[in-house]
Design a protein around this motif. Structure first.
Motif, mmCIF file in Angstrom:
data_model
loop_
_atom_site.group_PDB
_atom_site.id
_atom_site.type_symbol
_atom_site.label_atom_id
_atom_site.label_comp_id
_atom_site.label_asym_id
_atom_site.label_seq_id
_atom_site.Cartn_x
_atom_site.Cartn_y
_atom_site.Cartn_z
ATOM 1 N N ASN A 287 87.630 16.845 -5.235
ATOM 2 C CA ASN A 287 86.266 16.369 -5.250
ATOM 3 C C ASN A 287 85.483 17.149 -5.593
ATOM 4 O O ASN A 287 84.890 17.932 -4.759
ATOM 5 C CB ASN A 287 86.002 15.662 -3.721
ATOM 6 N N VAL A 288 84.749 17.113 -6.572
ATOM 7 C CA VAL A 288 83.754 17.363 -7.341
ATOM 8 C C VAL A 288 82.415 17.279 -7.214
ATOM 9 O O VAL A 288 82.039 16.250 -7.129
ATOM 10 C CB VAL A 288 84.040 17.661 -8.977
ATOM 11 N N ALA A 289 81.197 18.162 -6.889
ATOM 12 C CA ALA A 289 80.625 18.157 -6.187
ATOM 13 C C ALA A 289 79.046 18.777 -6.288
ATOM 14 O O ALA A 289 79.844 20.591 -7.054
ATOM 15 C CB ALA A 289 80.233 17.444 -4.795
ATOM 16 N N GLY A 290 77.888 19.151 -6.282
ATOM 17 C CA GLY A 290 76.666 19.478 -6.251
ATOM 18 C C GLY A 290 76.670 19.563 -8.136
ATOM 19 O O GLY A 290 76.311 18.306 -8.645
ATOM 20 N N ALA A 291 75.830 20.665 -8.302
ATOM 21 C CA ALA A 291 75.142 20.976 -8.956
ATOM 22 C C ALA A 291 74.994 22.248 -10.103
ATOM 23 O O ALA A 291 74.709 22.926 -9.052
ATOM 24 C CB ALA A 291 73.380 20.560 -9.334
ATOM 25 N N ASP A 292 74.374 22.738 -10.876
ATOM 26 C CA ASP A 292 74.018 23.673 -11.654
ATOM 27 C C ASP A 292 72.856 24.573 -11.230
ATOM 28 O O ASP A 292 71.796 23.445 -10.662
ATOM 29 C CB ASP A 292 73.771 23.574 -12.594
ATOM 30 N N ALA A 293 73.021 25.708 -10.502
ATOM 31 C CA ALA A 293 71.919 26.372 -9.262
ATOM 32 C C ALA A 293 70.772 26.445 -10.263
ATOM 33 O O ALA A 293 69.901 26.534 -9.758
ATOM 34 C CB ALA A 293 72.423 27.528 -9.177
ATOM 35 N N LEU B 173 80.409 10.973 -3.185
ATOM 36 C CA LEU B 173 79.790 10.489 -1.529
ATOM 37 C C LEU B 173 78.736 11.495 -1.844
ATOM 38 O O LEU B 173 77.873 11.400 -1.128
ATOM 39 C CB LEU B 173 81.010 11.318 -0.739
ATOM 40 N N ILE B 174 78.828 12.645 -1.945
ATOM 41 C CA ILE B 174 77.543 13.243 -1.858
ATOM 42 C C ILE B 174 77.020 13.685 -2.660
ATOM 43 O O ILE B 174 75.654 12.760 -2.196
ATOM 44 C CB ILE B 174 77.960 15.029 -2.085
ATOM 45 N N THR B 175 76.745 12.759 -4.056
ATOM 46 C CA THR B 175 75.912 12.390 -4.666
ATOM 47 C C THR B 175 74.863 10.729 -3.976
ATOM 48 O O THR B 175 73.735 10.898 -3.775
ATOM 49 C CB THR B 175 76.165 12.142 -5.878
ATOM 50 N N LEU B 176 75.956 9.896 -3.537
ATOM 51 C CA LEU B 176 75.696 8.882 -3.197
ATOM 52 C C LEU B 176 74.939 9.279 -1.774
ATOM 53 O O LEU B 176 73.683 8.243 -1.358
ATOM 54 C CB LEU B 176 76.936 7.881 -2.598
ATOM 55 N N VAL C 20 83.860 12.862 6.021
ATOM 56 C CA VAL C 20 82.953 11.809 5.899
ATOM 57 C C VAL C 20 81.679 12.254 6.676
ATOM 58 O O VAL C 20 80.472 12.951 6.388
ATOM 59 C CB VAL C 20 82.879 10.540 5.520
ATOM 60 N N ARG C 21 82.004 12.091 7.231
ATOM 61 C CA ARG C 21 81.149 12.846 8.723
ATOM 62 C C ARG C 21 80.681 13.794 9.112
ATOM 63 O O ARG C 21 79.171 14.480 10.078
ATOM 64 C CB ARG C 21 81.271 12.111 10.340
ATOM 65 N N GLU C 22 81.318 14.593 8.431
ATOM 66 C CA GLU C 22 80.976 16.291 8.728
ATOM 67 C C GLU C 22 79.824 16.291 6.925
ATOM 68 O O GLU C 22 78.516 17.528 7.401
ATOM 69 C CB GLU C 22 82.137 16.805 8.304
ATOM 70 N N VAL C 23 80.424 15.615 6.427
ATOM 71 C CA VAL C 23 79.052 15.334 5.274
ATOM 72 C C VAL C 23 77.654 15.276 5.740
ATOM 73 O O VAL C 23 76.987 14.784 5.063
ATOM 74 C CB VAL C 23 80.102 14.721 4.227
ATOM 75 N N VAL C 24 77.933 14.161 5.833
ATOM 76 C CA VAL C 24 76.717 13.304 6.733
ATOM 77 C C VAL C 24 75.939 14.793 7.614
ATOM 78 O O VAL C 24 74.762 14.686 7.169
ATOM 79 C CB VAL C 24 77.024 12.240 7.054
ATOM 80 N N ASP C 25 76.430 14.879 8.171
ATOM 81 C CA ASP C 25 76.246 16.166 9.035
ATOM 82 C C ASP C 25 75.464 17.307 8.417
ATOM 83 O O ASP C 25 74.147 17.423 8.537
ATOM 84 C CB ASP C 25 77.187 16.667 9.638
ATOM 85 N N ALA C 26 75.840 17.583 7.403
ATOM 86 C CA ALA C 26 75.597 18.718 5.704
ATOM 87 C C ALA C 26 74.502 18.055 5.747
ATOM 88 O O ALA C 26 73.500 19.189 5.603
ATOM 89 C CB ALA C 26 76.463 18.667 5.138
ATOM 90 N N VAL C 27 74.416 16.837 5.198
ATOM 91 C CA VAL C 27 72.397 16.466 4.711
ATOM 92 C C VAL C 27 71.620 16.571 5.771
ATOM 93 O O VAL C 27 70.810 16.985 5.224
ATOM 94 C CB VAL C 27 73.808 14.903 4.260
ATOM 95 N N ASP D 49 73.138 20.830 -1.069
ATOM 96 C CA ASP D 49 71.750 21.646 -1.439
ATOM 97 C C ASP D 49 71.454 21.552 -2.870
ATOM 98 O O ASP D 49 70.113 20.968 -3.277
ATOM 99 C CB ASP D 49 71.206 22.610 -0.791
ATOM 100 N N HIS D 50 72.756 22.592 -3.760
ATOM 101 C CA HIS D 50 71.963 21.725 -5.357
ATOM 102 C C HIS D 50 71.995 20.494 -5.681
ATOM 103 O O HIS D 50 71.478 20.101 -6.682
ATOM 104 C CB HIS D 50 73.348 22.744 -5.719
ATOM 105 N N ALA D 51 73.201 19.456 -5.117
ATOM 106 C CA ALA D 51 73.038 17.817 -5.377
ATOM 107 C C ALA D 51 71.839 17.225 -5.456
ATOM 108 O O ALA D 51 71.468 16.832 -5.708
ATOM 109 C CB ALA D 51 74.073 17.578 -4.832
#
Length: 336
Positions: free
Chosen positions: A170-176, A190-193, A259-266, A314-316
């Motif tokens: 699963n690819v996510a994020g953005a160039d720093a 998921l992370i973009t959404l 998914v819940r851990e990603v939500v926690d990170a956001v 954070d990068h996303a």
């Protein structure tokens, strides 16, 4: 010599272009801009607007730019959509890869990097999943990539083409430096959404399934930062230039987040609760998808430097904030 990046105006392809430029590699992009963006291609990188299935255009591009290696990203990539449009996916992904390889053989281009997917493993692979796991794709998208891998293996054996197949998790994020990121309004990762929901520029995040056989009932995925993935492609190119043989490798970190851990990170990154709604599980999704990433580290010497879910988020998030606030510059006319 020069690297041709097909689909280089898209999300992952544009990060590969940046990684090649950063490594001092001359690069040319071929993209029909059906899902890619002119703005994603740096002004000093030649952009050839056209389809990878246009063999005459491809042959001219190979000759004009002295191409010695190709990184092939151009594809359709939405698994649920592929169930509704299997013929479109087999045409875009398998048939066009076949045509591309046919042209490369005729032009005597011997190095090829192929953008593949963990979707080739299907619904219930072992966890973590090694490259030796059986391929049993659950969608036409996964099947189209598995078929392309098989064609590539046979082409390599018959015509002496060396290749590296990279199976993304699963690819996510953005160039720093915020030079590239996810531009598509139709992005479904998921992370973009989640970051779009956090910024109020998308609907509430839907958690698809809360009763799965995982520790917290939600799906678990191996999220890899897109810039680490681009670095893996540059390492693959170096491997091919050193004539060290063909490889098929997973691209992931070797551990996952629910998914819940990603939500926690956001929530941690934004400092406020993410609006979510819970819904039924989505059929066709594996419950857990985690790479066995041992082989890529051993074979390519790949050492990811962004393995931190908060950093990925954070990068996303910073990319989405920058993109929504920017005035898009006029793009100068480029020669095809």
């Amino acid at each position: 010599m020069t690297v041709l990046v097909t689909g280089g105006a898209g999300y992952i392809g544009s990060h590969m272009v940046l990684a090649l430029r950063d490594a001092g590699e001359p690069v040319v992009v071929l993209d029909n801009l059906s899902t890619g963006f002119r703005e994603a291609v740096p002004a000093d990188v030649p952009l050839v607007i056209g389809d990878v299935g246009d063999n005459a255009l491809l042959m001219r591009t190979l000759g004009q730019h002295g191409i010695d290696a190709v990184a092939h990203f151009a594809a359709r990539i939405v698994a649920p959509e592929s169930v509704r449009d299997p013929l479109g996916y087999y045409a875009a992904n398998t048939l066009r890869t076949h045509g591309l390889l046919e042209t490369l053989v005729a032009a005597n281009v011997k190095r090829f990097i192929f953008s593949s997917t963990a979707a080739v493993y299907g619904m219930a692979p072992p966890t973590p999943t090694p490259e030796s796991a059986p391929c049993d794709p659950a969608s036409p998208y996964g099947a189209s990539k598995a078929m392309s891998e098989r064609i590539l293996r046979d082409v390599g054996a018959a015509y002496g083409m060396s290749y590296v197949v990279l199976r993304y998790f699963n690819v996510a994020g953005a160039d720093a430096a915020m030079r590239a990121g996810q531009r598509s309004p139709a992005a479904s990762n998921l992370i973009t959404l989640a970051v779009r929901a956090a910024l109020g520029i998308g609907p509430k995040l839907q958690i698809m399934g809360t009763d799965l056989p995982t520790p917290d009932g939600t799906g678990v995925r191996d999220y890899i930062h897109v810039s680490d993935l681009a670095d893996a492609h540059v390492a693959a190119l170096r491997h091919l230039r050193e004539d060290r043989g063909s490889l098929t490798l997973n691209c992931g970190y070797g551990h996952g987040y629910s998914v819940r851990e990603v939500v926690d990170a956001v929530n941690r990154v934004t400092g406020k609760p993410l609006p979510v709604v819970e819904g039924p599980r989505r059929e066709g999704d594996p419950y857990v998808s985690i790479a066995d990433a041992t082989l890529i580290r051993a074979k390519l010497g790949w050492k990811p430097s962004r393995d931190n879910i908060d950093l990925v988020v954070d990068h996303a998030l910073r990319w989405e904030r920058m993109l929504r606030g920017e005035r898009m510059p006029m793009i100068e006319k480029r020669r095809a």
